[in-house]
Scaffold this motif. Structure first.
Motif, PDB file in Angstrom:
ATOM      1  N   LEU A 295       5.521 -11.668 -12.589  1.00  0.00           N
ATOM      2  CA  LEU A 295       5.141 -11.654 -11.038  1.00  0.00           C
ATOM      3  C   LEU A 295       4.360 -10.412 -10.877  1.00  0.00           C
ATOM      4  O   LEU A 295       4.833  -9.430 -10.989  1.00  0.00           O
ATOM      5  CB  LEU A 295       6.293 -11.522 -10.358  1.00  0.00           C
ATOM      6  N   LEU A 296       2.980 -10.687 -10.424  1.00  0.00           N
ATOM      7  CA  LEU A 296       2.194  -9.445 -10.220  1.00  0.00           C
ATOM      8  C   LEU A 296       1.976  -9.146  -8.666  1.00  0.00           C
ATOM      9  O   LEU A 296       1.290 -10.066  -8.249  1.00  0.00           O
ATOM     10  CB  LEU A 296       0.839  -9.753 -10.879  1.00  0.00           C
ATOM     11  N   GLN A 297       2.314  -8.070  -8.245  1.00  0.00           N
ATOM     12  CA  GLN A 297       2.016  -7.960  -6.981  1.00  0.00           C
ATOM     13  C   GLN A 297       0.945  -7.324  -6.468  1.00  0.00           C
ATOM     14  O   GLN A 297       0.075  -6.465  -7.498  1.00  0.00           O
ATOM     15  CB  GLN A 297       3.253  -7.019  -6.355  1.00  0.00           C
ATOM     16  N   SER A 298       0.272  -7.061  -5.307  1.00  0.00           N
ATOM     17  CA  SER A 298      -0.703  -6.529  -5.013  1.00  0.00           C
ATOM     18  C   SER A 298      -0.501  -5.023  -4.620  1.00  0.00           C
ATOM     19  O   SER A 298       0.895  -4.643  -4.803  1.00  0.00           O
ATOM     20  CB  SER A 298      -1.368  -6.930  -3.625  1.00  0.00           C
ATOM     21  N   GLY A 299      -1.579  -3.949  -4.524  1.00  0.00           N
ATOM     22  CA  GLY A 299      -1.554  -2.669  -4.450  1.00  0.00           C
ATOM     23  C   GLY A 299      -0.860  -2.493  -3.640  1.00  0.00           C
ATOM     24  O   GLY A 299      -0.674  -2.992  -2.384  1.00  0.00           O
ATOM     25  N   ALA A 300      -0.789  -0.704  -3.604  1.00  0.00           N
ATOM     26  CA  ALA A 300      -0.071  -0.099  -2.382  1.00  0.00           C
ATOM     27  C   ALA A 300      -0.770  -0.170  -1.003  1.00  0.00           C
ATOM     28  O   ALA A 300      -2.044  -0.382  -1.271  1.00  0.00           O
ATOM     29  CB  ALA A 300       0.198   1.318  -2.784  1.00  0.00           C
ATOM     30  N   GLU A 301      -0.090  -0.372   0.218  1.00  0.00           N
ATOM     31  CA  GLU A 301      -0.852  -0.240   1.366  1.00  0.00           C
ATOM     32  C   GLU A 301      -0.321   1.005   2.196  1.00  0.00           C
ATOM     33  O   GLU A 301       0.762   1.419   2.226  1.00  0.00           O
ATOM     34  CB  GLU A 301      -0.480  -1.481   2.005  1.00  0.00           C
ATOM     35  N   VAL A 302      -1.283   1.295   3.098  1.00  0.00           N
ATOM     36  CA  VAL A 302      -0.803   2.308   4.076  1.00  0.00           C
ATOM     37  C   VAL A 302      -1.288   1.902   5.453  1.00  0.00           C
ATOM     38  O   VAL A 302      -2.510   1.401   5.549  1.00  0.00           O
ATOM     39  CB  VAL A 302      -1.651   3.667   3.777  1.00  0.00           C
ATOM     40  N   LYS A 303      -0.486   1.685   6.261  1.00  0.00           N
ATOM     41  CA  LYS A 303      -0.779   1.025   7.635  1.00  0.00           C
ATOM     42  C   LYS A 303      -0.264   2.083   8.724  1.00  0.00           C
ATOM     43  O   LYS A 303       0.755   2.940   8.673  1.00  0.00           O
ATOM     44  CB  LYS A 303      -0.025  -0.174   7.792  1.00  0.00           C
ATOM     45  N   LYS A 304      -0.954   1.903   9.768  1.00  0.00           N
ATOM     46  CA  LYS A 304      -0.596   2.617  11.125  1.00  0.00           C
ATOM     47  C   LYS A 304       0.328   1.900  11.983  1.00  0.00           C
ATOM     48  O   LYS A 304       0.557   0.401  11.841  1.00  0.00           O
ATOM     49  CB  LYS A 304      -1.774   2.845  11.978  1.00  0.00           C
ATOM     50  N   PRO A 305       1.177   2.537  12.645  1.00  0.00           N
ATOM     51  CA  PRO A 305       2.402   1.676  13.510  1.00  0.00           C
ATOM     52  C   PRO A 305       1.595   0.664  14.263  1.00  0.00           C
ATOM     53  O   PRO A 305       0.511   1.008  14.870  1.00  0.00           O
ATOM     54  CB  PRO A 305       2.997   2.980  14.280  1.00  0.00           C
ATOM     55  N   GLY A 306       2.443  -0.541  14.328  1.00  0.00           N
ATOM     56  CA  GLY A 306       1.923  -1.614  15.225  1.00  0.00           C
ATOM     57  C   GLY A 306       0.800  -2.355  14.289  1.00  0.00           C
ATOM     58  O   GLY A 306       0.538  -3.677  14.953  1.00  0.00           O
ATOM     59  N   ALA A 307       0.586  -1.970  13.163  1.00  0.00           N
ATOM     60  CA  ALA A 307      -0.227  -2.873  12.398  1.00  0.00           C
ATOM     61  C   ALA A 307       0.567  -3.881  11.496  1.00  0.00           C
ATOM     62  O   ALA A 307       1.596  -3.811  11.889  1.00  0.00           O
ATOM     63  CB  ALA A 307      -1.219  -2.162  11.340  1.00  0.00           C
ATOM     64  N   SER A 308      -0.437  -4.725  10.899  1.00  0.00           N
ATOM     65  CA  SER A 308       0.255  -5.925  10.183  1.00  0.00           C
ATOM     66  C   SER A 308       0.003  -5.554   8.593  1.00  0.00           C
ATOM     67  O   SER A 308      -0.922  -4.912   8.308  1.00  0.00           O
ATOM     68  CB  SER A 308      -0.141  -7.366  10.444  1.00  0.00           C
ATOM     69  N   VAL A 309       0.850  -6.066   7.778  1.00  0.00           N
ATOM     70  CA  VAL A 309       0.551  -5.972   6.231  1.00  0.00           C
ATOM     71  C   VAL A 309       0.852  -7.016   5.657  1.00  0.00           C
ATOM     72  O   VAL A 309       1.637  -7.952   6.167  1.00  0.00           O
ATOM     73  CB  VAL A 309       1.488  -4.697   5.614  1.00  0.00           C
ATOM     74  N   LYS A 310       0.077  -7.558   4.694  1.00  0.00           N
ATOM     75  CA  LYS A 310       0.157  -8.821   3.714  1.00  0.00           C
ATOM     76  C   LYS A 310       0.258  -8.472   2.445  1.00  0.00           C
ATOM     77  O   LYS A 310      -0.837  -7.695   1.669  1.00  0.00           O
ATOM     78  CB  LYS A 310      -0.996  -9.726   4.114  1.00  0.00           C
TER      79      LYS A 310
END
Lengths: 122, 112
Positions: free
Chosen positions: A4-19
């Motif tokens: 199971l290979l997951q995508s890389g790290a994410e940095v998001k601002k409050p209110g945004a979405s992540v996938k």
């Protein structure tokens, strides 16, 4: 072997979405369901939701109703988690985990992805 | 939701000695002769891995010095002889009343 290979790290601002994606290999994709579990820093594991990869049935934790969507692409043998309206408390490591659906709907998580760190910060 | 409570939260162990972790659920986890309780180990810097399912069944590749037991609301994970590779955080989780699957707080096992 099962991977199971997951995508890389994410940095998001409050209110945004992540996938976040979870690419499965080494087994018949639709024979197993997929769950998502997260772990905030210093906290216990928290179950988020699951998808039956054979029929697209999903169930979510009530703590995330309306913010969480789990989808799958059978041709790509990939499951996705999308979390919207992010806040700082959503900063966590997110894991996908494969499960077998047994008798009476019992499931245990027999293989886990490597994790994806999602950081929510302004 | 079913609440899972583990004890102790920290467990210093001596290699070669036995170790035991307790997990208690707020409701019985029994259904059709099985107990819907699983154990996972999260080694440092790694993803969790399945150790025990349905309270007492070892997952593939788990050494037989690790065992699970219990009934009703009280469950135990035992390591007959601790080895250095056993360090990490152990979690119990109930799989009876789902969703959600609910985890215990975790028990951190470290070498003395």
């Amino acid at each position: 072997q099962v991977q199971l290979l997951q995508s890389g790290a994410e940095v998001k601002k409050p209110g945004a979405s992540v996938k976040v994606s979870c690419k499965a290999s080494g087994y018949i994709f639709t024979d197993f369901s997929m769950h998502w579990v997260r772990q905030a820093p210093g906290q216990r594991l928290e179950w988020l939701g699951w998808i039956n990869t054979a029929n697209d049935f999903t169930r979510y934790s009530q703590n995330f109703q309306g913010r969480l969507t789990i989808t799958r692409d059978t041709s790509a043998t990939t499951v996705y988690l999308e979390l919207s309206s992010l806040r700082s408390e959503d900063t966590a490591m997110f894991y996908c985990a494969r499960a077998t659906i047994g008798d009476n709907g019992y499931q245990h998580l027999d293989n886990w992805g490597q994790g994806t760190l999602v950081t929510v910060s302004s | 939701d079913i609440v899972m409570t583990q004890s102790p939260l920290s467990l210093p162990v001596t290699p070669g000695e036995p170790a035991s972790i307790s997990c208690r659920s707020s409701q019985s986890l029994q259904r059709n002769g099985y107990y819907y309780l699983d154990w996972y180990l999260q080694k440092p810097g790694r993803s969790p891995q399945l150790l025990i399912y349905l309270a007492s069944h070892r997952a593939a590749g788990v050494p037989d010095r690790i065992s699970g037991s219990g009934s009703g609301t009280d469950f135990t994970l035992k390591i007959s002889r601790v080895e250095a590779e056993d360090v990490g955080v152990y979690y119990c989780v109930q799989a009876l009343q789902t969703p959600p699957w609910t985890f215990g707080q975790g028990t951190k096992v470290e070498i003395k």
